[in-house]
Motif scaffolding. Sequence first.
Motif, mmCIF file in Angstrom:
data_model
loop_
_atom_site.group_PDB
_atom_site.id
_atom_site.type_symbol
_atom_site.label_atom_id
_atom_site.label_comp_id
_atom_site.label_asym_id
_atom_site.label_seq_id
_atom_site.Cartn_x
_atom_site.Cartn_y
_atom_site.Cartn_z
ATOM 1 N N ARG A 158 0.890 -1.546 0.134
ATOM 2 C CA ARG A 158 -0.102 0.256 -0.060
ATOM 3 C C ARG A 158 0.492 0.933 -0.156
ATOM 4 O O ARG A 158 0.946 2.534 0.702
ATOM 5 N N ILE A 159 1.994 0.914 -0.695
ATOM 6 C CA ILE A 159 2.633 2.494 -1.003
ATOM 7 C C ILE A 159 1.358 3.353 -2.390
ATOM 8 O O ILE A 159 1.606 2.576 -3.284
ATOM 9 N N GLY A 160 1.783 4.505 -1.952
ATOM 10 C CA GLY A 160 0.708 5.089 -3.337
ATOM 11 C C GLY A 160 1.924 5.425 -4.658
ATOM 12 O O GLY A 160 3.219 5.842 -3.636
ATOM 13 N N THR A 218 10.598 2.232 -7.031
ATOM 14 C CA THR A 218 9.911 1.843 -5.824
ATOM 15 C C THR A 218 10.464 2.286 -4.927
ATOM 16 O O THR A 218 10.133 2.896 -3.913
ATOM 17 N N ASN A 219 11.739 2.691 -5.393
ATOM 18 C CA ASN A 219 12.943 3.762 -3.797
ATOM 19 C C ASN A 219 12.374 4.977 -3.487
ATOM 20 O O ASN A 219 12.178 5.861 -2.836
ATOM 21 N N PRO A 242 7.742 6.029 1.637
ATOM 22 C CA PRO A 242 7.356 6.828 2.077
ATOM 23 C C PRO A 242 8.029 7.321 2.744
ATOM 24 O O PRO A 242 9.213 6.977 3.479
ATOM 25 N N ASN A 243 7.827 8.915 2.969
ATOM 26 C CA ASN A 243 8.947 9.687 4.161
ATOM 27 C C ASN A 243 10.258 10.167 3.195
ATOM 28 O O ASN A 243 11.291 10.386 3.755
ATOM 29 N N THR A 244 10.200 10.112 1.710
ATOM 30 C CA THR A 244 11.495 10.949 1.079
ATOM 31 C C THR A 244 11.056 11.572 0.823
ATOM 32 O O THR A 244 10.057 12.216 0.330
ATOM 33 N N PRO A 245 12.190 12.632 -0.121
ATOM 34 C CA PRO A 245 11.784 13.362 -0.614
ATOM 35 C C PRO A 245 11.086 13.545 -1.662
ATOM 36 O O PRO A 245 10.937 14.509 -2.213
ATOM 37 N N ALA A 258 12.370 12.140 -14.691
ATOM 38 C CA ALA A 258 11.906 13.271 -13.589
ATOM 39 C C ALA A 258 11.006 12.606 -12.717
ATOM 40 O O ALA A 258 10.111 11.865 -12.374
ATOM 41 N N ALA A 259 11.213 12.925 -10.856
ATOM 42 C CA ALA A 259 10.223 12.752 -10.186
ATOM 43 C C ALA A 259 9.798 14.049 -9.544
ATOM 44 O O ALA A 259 10.094 14.928 -9.377
#
Length: 272
Positions: free
Chosen positions: A126-128, A159-160, A164-167, A182-183
């Motif tokens: 359940r990672i958006g 995936t990385n 969650p909680n990454t920039p 790009a992200a």
Amino acid sequence: MLDGGFDLITILRITVDIALIWYVLYKLMMLVRGTKAVQLLKGIAVILTIWLLSIAFNLQTVRFFTNQFIEWGIIVIIILFQPELRRALEQLGRGSIFTRSAKSKEKLEDQIEAIVSSCTYMAKRRIGALISIEKETGIGDYAETGIPINGKLSHQLLTNIFTPNTPLHDGAVIIKKGKIIAAACYLPLSESPFISKELGTRHRAAMGISEVTDALTIVVSEETGAISCTVNGKLHRDLEEEALTEMLREHLSLHPTTSEKPGKKRGAKQNG
């Protein structure tokens, strides 16, 4: 009889001539559609309309200025559309406008496998996620709103990014020609009243980009883990692993095969 043959050859030559011009114009329009170049094309259309009106109503001053614009217009267009023209020439040089080699199909298969593996991994946890894949229409304008990556597409990198909680986990990832360019990108939100109220911002963004470009966009719901896909203004919900693979193959120019393992079921409903 000679005249008839000559007429037939002439008609064939004119037909081929017109068909080639329309094909080139079509490819150019597909390259610039969904970019800032579209607005520039609209501006050129307005100038041409004003020029025709100045001729019809004999507006000498207006006609003088529009003539100046038209005379220098080719140079201006080359300068303004330089990235799109360069991309078209590169594709022509590689022959990718007309054909897709077996090697490129193999690379595309690897890319599809990486995307599907990453999406199914994130869905289980359940990672958006919001992933937009460029096709014919350039979506570089939306990539500019995010953080440049320009990294080779892989299951691990994709995936990385959404962990969650990454920039970079907020926003969309944009993929182009096997690269994550790009992200944390912003996509246009759809204003369609027909989108279910239970769907959130990710789904509206996925629908929004599909309404203005031909990009294929994948959404992984953070609430339910359901996988959805948008393309050509349509939302395909609750996709299994196999269905997602077949959809990617279909819309990225690979025919689905029967060698895939059956996908796992997703939830019946999803939120944004």
